[in-house]
Design an enzyme around this catalytic site. Structure first.
Site, PDB file in Angstrom:
ATOM      1  N   CYS A 182      19.977 -82.314   6.882  1.00 37.02           N
ATOM      2  CA  CYS A 182      20.866 -82.501   5.731  1.00 37.02           C
ATOM      3  C   CYS A 182      21.344 -81.133   5.237  1.00 37.02           C
ATOM      4  O   CYS A 182      20.620 -80.159   5.295  1.00 37.02           O
ATOM      5  CB  CYS A 182      20.233 -83.210   4.559  1.00 37.02           C
ATOM      6  SG  CYS A 182      19.730 -84.884   4.874  1.00 37.02           S
TER       7      CYS A 182
ATOM      8  N   ARG B  46      22.298 -77.665  11.096  1.00 38.58           N
ATOM      9  CA  ARG B  46      21.059 -78.235  10.568  1.00 38.58           C
ATOM     10  C   ARG B  46      20.816 -79.646  11.087  1.00 38.58           C
ATOM     11  O   ARG B  46      19.713 -80.172  10.974  1.00 38.58           O
ATOM     12  CB  ARG B  46      21.112 -78.261   9.036  1.00 38.58           C
ATOM     13  CG  ARG B  46      21.190 -76.882   8.426  1.00 38.58           C
ATOM     14  CD  ARG B  46      21.479 -76.956   6.953  1.00 38.58           C
ATOM     15  NE  ARG B  46      20.372 -77.476   6.208  1.00 38.58           N
ATOM     16  CZ  ARG B  46      19.336 -76.764   5.778  1.00 38.58           C
ATOM     17  NH1 ARG B  46      19.273 -75.492   6.049  1.00 38.58           N
ATOM     18  NH2 ARG B  46      18.368 -77.312   5.095  1.00 38.58           N
TER      19      ARG B  46
ATOM     20  N   TRP C 122      21.358 -86.417   7.489  1.00 37.98           N
ATOM     21  CA  TRP C 122      20.517 -86.685   8.667  1.00 37.98           C
ATOM     22  C   TRP C 122      19.640 -87.851   8.248  1.00 37.98           C
ATOM     23  O   TRP C 122      18.758 -87.702   7.401  1.00 37.98           O
ATOM     24  CB  TRP C 122      19.694 -85.437   8.978  1.00 37.98           C
ATOM     25  CG  TRP C 122      19.008 -85.423  10.299  1.00 37.98           C
ATOM     26  CD1 TRP C 122      19.527 -85.000  11.487  1.00 37.98           C
ATOM     27  CD2 TRP C 122      17.659 -85.823  10.580  1.00 37.98           C
ATOM     28  NE1 TRP C 122      18.583 -85.107  12.475  1.00 37.98           N
ATOM     29  CE2 TRP C 122      17.429 -85.612  11.953  1.00 37.98           C
ATOM     30  CE3 TRP C 122      16.623 -86.343   9.799  1.00 37.98           C
ATOM     31  CZ2 TRP C 122      16.220 -85.897  12.563  1.00 37.98           C
ATOM     32  CZ3 TRP C 122      15.420 -86.632  10.415  1.00 37.98           C
ATOM     33  CH2 TRP C 122      15.232 -86.405  11.788  1.00 37.98           C
TER      34      TRP C 122
ATOM     35  N   ASN D 147      19.104 -83.639  -0.534  1.00 43.13           N
ATOM     36  CA  ASN D 147      18.446 -83.266   0.712  1.00 43.13           C
ATOM     37  C   ASN D 147      16.946 -83.408   0.461  1.00 43.13           C
ATOM     38  O   ASN D 147      16.451 -82.921  -0.539  1.00 43.13           O
ATOM     39  CB  ASN D 147      18.818 -81.794   1.004  1.00 43.13           C
ATOM     40  CG  ASN D 147      18.211 -81.288   2.273  1.00 43.13           C
ATOM     41  OD1 ASN D 147      17.582 -82.030   3.014  1.00 43.13           O
ATOM     42  ND2 ASN D 147      18.396 -80.008   2.541  1.00 43.13           N
ATOM     43  N   GLY D 148      16.239 -84.121   1.322  1.00 45.84           N
ATOM     44  CA  GLY D 148      14.797 -84.284   1.124  1.00 45.84           C
ATOM     45  C   GLY D 148      14.417 -85.755   1.167  1.00 45.84           C
ATOM     46  O   GLY D 148      15.183 -86.582   1.663  1.00 45.84           O
TER      47      GLY D 148
ATOM     48  N   GLU E 285       6.401 -73.138  25.727  1.00 44.12           N
ATOM     49  CA  GLU E 285       7.693 -72.885  25.079  1.00 44.12           C
ATOM     50  C   GLU E 285       8.854 -73.203  26.046  1.00 44.12           C
ATOM     51  O   GLU E 285       9.840 -73.829  25.657  1.00 44.12           O
ATOM     52  CB  GLU E 285       7.763 -71.420  24.609  1.00 44.12           C
ATOM     53  CG  GLU E 285       9.096 -70.972  24.039  1.00 44.12           C
ATOM     54  CD  GLU E 285       9.568 -71.746  22.812  1.00 44.12           C
ATOM     55  OE1 GLU E 285       8.798 -72.558  22.276  1.00 44.12           O
ATOM     56  OE2 GLU E 285      10.726 -71.559  22.415  1.00 44.12           O
TER      57      GLU E 285
ATOM     58  N   LYS F 103      11.787 -75.940  25.273  1.00 48.77           N
ATOM     59  CA  LYS F 103      13.199 -75.550  25.297  1.00 48.77           C
ATOM     60  C   LYS F 103      13.961 -76.495  26.203  1.00 48.77           C
ATOM     61  O   LYS F 103      15.034 -76.990  25.868  1.00 48.77           O
ATOM     62  CB  LYS F 103      13.280 -74.112  25.816  1.00 48.77           C
ATOM     63  CG  LYS F 103      14.322 -73.246  25.258  1.00 48.77           C
ATOM     64  CD  LYS F 103      14.036 -72.600  23.929  1.00 48.77           C
ATOM     65  CE  LYS F 103      13.557 -73.518  22.878  1.00 48.77           C
ATOM     66  NZ  LYS F 103      13.049 -72.943  21.689  1.00 48.77           N
TER      67      LYS F 103
ATOM     68  N   GLU G 180      14.182 -80.233  24.807  1.00 52.97           N
ATOM     69  CA  GLU G 180      14.948 -80.490  23.587  1.00 52.97           C
ATOM     70  C   GLU G 180      16.451 -80.380  23.799  1.00 52.97           C
ATOM     71  O   GLU G 180      17.207 -81.070  23.120  1.00 52.97           O
ATOM     72  CB  GLU G 180      14.487 -79.616  22.424  1.00 52.97           C
ATOM     73  CG  GLU G 180      14.735 -78.141  22.572  1.00 52.97           C
ATOM     74  CD  GLU G 180      14.208 -77.326  21.393  1.00 52.97           C
ATOM     75  OE1 GLU G 180      14.154 -77.841  20.279  1.00 52.97           O
ATOM     76  OE2 GLU G 180      13.868 -76.160  21.606  1.00 52.97           O
TER      77      GLU G 180
ATOM     78  N   HIS H 214      -7.205 -82.145  36.960  1.00 51.08           N
ATOM     79  CA  HIS H 214      -7.959 -83.081  36.114  1.00 51.08           C
ATOM     80  C   HIS H 214      -7.123 -84.289  35.709  1.00 51.08           C
ATOM     81  O   HIS H 214      -7.396 -84.915  34.695  1.00 51.08           O
ATOM     82  CB  HIS H 214      -8.519 -82.345  34.889  1.00 51.08           C
ATOM     83  CG  HIS H 214      -9.441 -81.240  35.270  1.00 51.08           C
ATOM     84  ND1 HIS H 214     -10.723 -81.477  35.723  1.00 51.08           N
ATOM     85  CD2 HIS H 214      -9.242 -79.909  35.342  1.00 51.08           C
ATOM     86  CE1 HIS H 214     -11.286 -80.320  36.035  1.00 51.08           C
ATOM     87  NE2 HIS H 214     -10.403 -79.360  35.811  1.00 51.08           N
TER      88      HIS H 214
ATOM     89  N   LYS I 155      17.747 -78.363  12.455  1.00 46.61           N
ATOM     90  CA  LYS I 155      17.290 -76.967  12.521  1.00 46.61           C
ATOM     91  C   LYS I 155      16.102 -76.715  11.591  1.00 46.61           C
ATOM     92  O   LYS I 155      15.161 -76.045  11.958  1.00 46.61           O
ATOM     93  CB  LYS I 155      18.456 -76.044  12.141  1.00 46.61           C
ATOM     94  CG  LYS I 155      18.120 -74.577  12.183  1.00 46.61           C
ATOM     95  CD  LYS I 155      17.923 -74.100  13.603  1.00 46.61           C
ATOM     96  CE  LYS I 155      17.536 -72.644  13.691  1.00 46.61           C
ATOM     97  NZ  LYS I 155      16.915 -72.351  15.007  1.00 46.61           N
TER      98      LYS I 155
HETATM   99  C1  F6R Z   1      12.394 -75.479  18.953  1.00 48.62           C
HETATM  100  C2  F6R Z   1      12.450 -75.245  17.533  1.00 48.62           C
HETATM  101  C3  F6R Z   1      11.453 -75.927  16.677  1.00 48.62           C
HETATM  102  C4  F6R Z   1      11.004 -74.993  15.536  1.00 48.62           C
HETATM  103  C5  F6R Z   1      10.124 -75.771  14.554  1.00 48.62           C
HETATM  104  C6  F6R Z   1       9.633 -74.896  13.421  1.00 48.62           C
HETATM  105  O1  F6R Z   1      13.408 -74.807  19.623  1.00 48.62           O
HETATM  106  O2  F6R Z   1      13.299 -74.553  17.052  1.00 48.62           O
HETATM  107  O3  F6R Z   1      10.365 -76.384  17.401  1.00 48.62           O
HETATM  108  O4  F6R Z   1      10.336 -73.911  16.082  1.00 48.62           O
HETATM  109  O5  F6R Z   1      10.850 -76.836  14.011  1.00 48.62           O
HETATM  110  O6  F6R Z   1      10.687 -74.397  12.675  1.00 48.62           O
HETATM  111  P1  F6R Z   1      10.495 -73.151  11.734  1.00 48.62           P
HETATM  112  O7  F6R Z   1      10.247 -71.973  12.598  1.00 48.62           O
HETATM  113  O8  F6R Z   1      11.788 -73.041  10.972  1.00 48.62           O
HETATM  114  O9  F6R Z   1       9.325 -73.441  10.855  1.00 48.62           O
END
Ligand code: F6R
Length: 609
Positions: free
Chosen positions: A2, A27, A75, A101-102, A482, A486, A489, A505, A604
């Site tokens: 949002c 976002r 969102w 937002n929230g 990681e 990546k 997602e 295992h 985001k």
């Molecule tokens: C993955 C990604 C998310 C953030 C997670 C935490 O690419 O961006 O997994 O790392 O949502 O977000 P922050 O760092 O803003 O607390």
């Protein structure tokens, strides 16, 4: 997750609101809307889908008149994405409109009470409940500020709420709790937004609104109040980013731009701490005495930030010989953890992630000191933690983090090195050597960026894969996790990361003809073992790829793809090994025609649970 915007000034508000919403697109959202005070009425326009639809409906904002208004990208949480559920919401008489937002946690209970008082509801949202609650108190007390403070006293949950009243045609009212909100001022205009990029074009002078602070935005400026409606003084903060920092700058996607910014971001973050041959943490607020007191660390974060914690665990335990525990913030906050005076490190790009913020609060309640490694200045986590290490990543727009992850990693290395030095767990010459290695990382990162075409070609050959696995040991395992996140997602390809020793295992039964398995090989003592595991998957039909440091010996045949990364100290290898994995995910996402910067269902900044 949002986005909200607001404007009051001399210009027509709608184009400014739409422009702000565009900057908040990253976002994540599924519908959008604006509300303007216009000649004694409130005009509301909403649309499901992309902002483009709202632009078209309003002729880029020109069709909706008024110099005061609010806007929102939604969102969906309560109720499907639809025009009806989109914000702004209003009361029956359309004399009050609000964006939010929230999440209002007790919205069902409040809704029932309002229904008993004669209110009807047209949407499934908690925001309509919030709006009508404000309306109820406004009708009861006839005071817009009181209505908002009464609202705040009745609701549970998180909110950044902006309200306009027909009776106050040149004012935007706002309040926040645990959801980000900033207010900017310039030339007799006031701007409100969830995040700085939305208003950077107009002003660099902003206020970070505190929890439960009410703001009244007028042409003459902004006034802040506490819940008792007493005026409170706030300091203006000058933003140091340029507006271009939040633009694509000629790159096809923000993610690609942000991957390329990593050498600079790493350099800036290291230089923040590494000055005149020393690691100085005074700006973070940590003295040598504070470091001496550290008997253990608990690192909390979500997603990629949690993955940085995993790397930090290997590096810090190895260098500084203190016990390090890494926990998902969403789990830590609800556990009843046994603690023993540890320092809690909360890692977060946005500084607004609800679970990480809650973990910081839980840690403080348990009597622990907290250090935030955060990118966004003035964010909630930064303000609540005892110490703050600001990473120097600049605005990260793409939903999938790249440069903020890299900045967090090097912040972690500097912390580990400082702790090791203070605890005398490394020799002075080793310390100096590692500092040199840190300073050399940006150059090595540049070198890796120049190899992107090799990865692009390999991505093209593998774009139809259904499963991709990543394996590694030690730091290589932490990077694998990681790389896998990546990939899944943004490419939407199923992927998992495994500690290579775990394959036998159970997991190896998943390997089929053509499954792609990446081995991350940067740790000399461990690489041979991981390589054996990789070859075992090839014997079961897997296509195998390796991201390996220069010094690692690889078989001449058998590997389907190899990408070499420059040598560095093994403890810092995650910073280099992650780059090809970021490129791989990026190119697969592009090849598959996905929305790279705004992957489906993701936001985001995850400001709700
Ligand atoms: C993955 C990604 C998310 C953030 C997670 C935490 O690419 O961006 O997994 O790392 O949502 O977000 P922050 O760092 O803003 O607390």
């Amino acid at each position: 997750m949002c986005g909200i915007v607001g404007y009051i000034g001399k210009e027509q508000a709608a184009p400014i609101l739409l422009d702000g919403l565009k900057k908040l697109e990253y976002r994540g959202y599924d519908s959008a809307g604006i509300a303007l005070l216009n000649a004694g009425d409130i005009d509301i326009v909403k649309a499901k889908g992309r902002l483009k639809v709202l632009y078209e409906m309003t002729d880029g904002g020109k069709a909706v008149k008024g110099t005061c208004g609010i806007g929102h990208t939604r969102w969906a949480t309560h109720g499907e994405p639809s025009e009806n559920n989109a914000h702004p919401h209003c009361n029956d008489e359309k004399t009050i409109a609000a964006v939010h937002n929230g999440i209002i946690e007790n919205y069902a209970e409040l809704k029932e009470k309002l229904i008993k008082r004669g209110y009807k509801f047209y949407s499934q949202t908690d925001t309509e409940v919030a709006t009508k609650l404000v309306d109820y108190y406004y009708k009861k007390y006839g005071d817009p500020l009181r209505a908002i403070s009464e609202f705040a006293l009745r609701v549970r949950g998180s909110y950044a709420l902006a309200v306009i009243y027909k009776d106050f045609p040149e004012t935007v009212f706002a309040i926040r709790k645990d959801s980000p909100m900033i207010i900017g001022v310039a030339g007799g205009a006031a701007y409100l937004a969830s995040d700085v990029p939305a208003i950077l074009k107009y002003t660099k002078s902003v206020y970070y609104v505190d929890n439960l602070q009410i703001a009244r935005l007028e042409r003459g400026g902004v006034t802040f109040f506490n819940l008792d409606r007493e005026e409170v003084e706030k300091e203006i903060v000058k933003i140091t980013w340029d507006a271009e920092a939040a633009e694509k700058g000629g790159f096809e996607h923000f993610m690609l731009k942000e991957i390329h910014e990593q050498p600079k971001v790493v350099k800036d973050t290291v230089n923040y701490i590494y000055q005149n041959g020393n690691l100085g943490f005074s700006e973070v607020g940590l003295s040598d005495k504070d470091f001496k007191k550290i008997n253990g660390l608990i690192i909390v974060g979500c997603g990629s930030a949690y993955h940085v914690g995993l790397v930090m665990q290997y590096v810090t335990e190895d260098l500084a010989r203190v016990p390090v525990r890494v926990e998902l913030a969403s789990e830590f906050r609800y556990r009843n953890p046994v603690v023993n005076g540890e320092l809690v490190i909360a890692i977060s790009q946005s500084g607004e992630t609800a679970d990480t913020l809650a973990a910081v609060r839980a840690a403080k309640e348990a009597g622990l000191k907290t250090l935030a490694i955060v990118n966004v200045v003035g964010s909630s986590i930064a303000r609540e933690a005892d110490y703050v290490f600001y990473t120097k990543a600049g605005p990260e727009i793409s939903v999938a983090t790249t440069k903020a992850y890299s900045a967090q990693l090097v912040a972690g290395y500097t912390f580990a090195l400082k702790l090791a030095k203070i605890r005398k767990t490394i020799e002075d010459n080793e310390y100096s050597k590692l500092l040199k290695e840190l300073s050399a990382l940006p150059e090595k990162l540049e070198l890796l960026l120049s190899q992107k075409e090799q990865i692009q070609k390999f991505a093209a050959k593998t774009m139809d894969k259904k499963d991709v696995f990543f394996i590694g040991r030690g730091v290589d395992y932490a990077v694998s996790v990681e790389g896998s996140l990546k990939l899944k997602e943004i490419s939407y390809i199923h992927s998992e990361a495994y500690a290579a020793g775990e394959l036998k295992h159970g997991t190896i039964s998943l390997i089929e003809n053509g499954t792609l398995v990446f081995g991350v090989l940067t740790q000399k003592k461990l690489a041979e073992k991981t390589l054996s595991n990789l070859v075992e998957t090839a014997s079961r039909g897997a296509l195998i790829a390796a991201v390996a440091s220069e010094g690692i010996t690889l078989p001449e045949k058998g590997l389907d793809f190899v990408l070499r990364i420059p040598e560095t100290d093994e403890r810092f290898a995650a910073s280099l090994a992650v780059i090809p994995l970021q490129f791989f995910a990026y190119y697969l996402s592009v090849l598959r025609g996905n929305d790279v910067d705004k992957p489906r269902n993701l936001a985001k900044s995850v400001t709700v649970e």
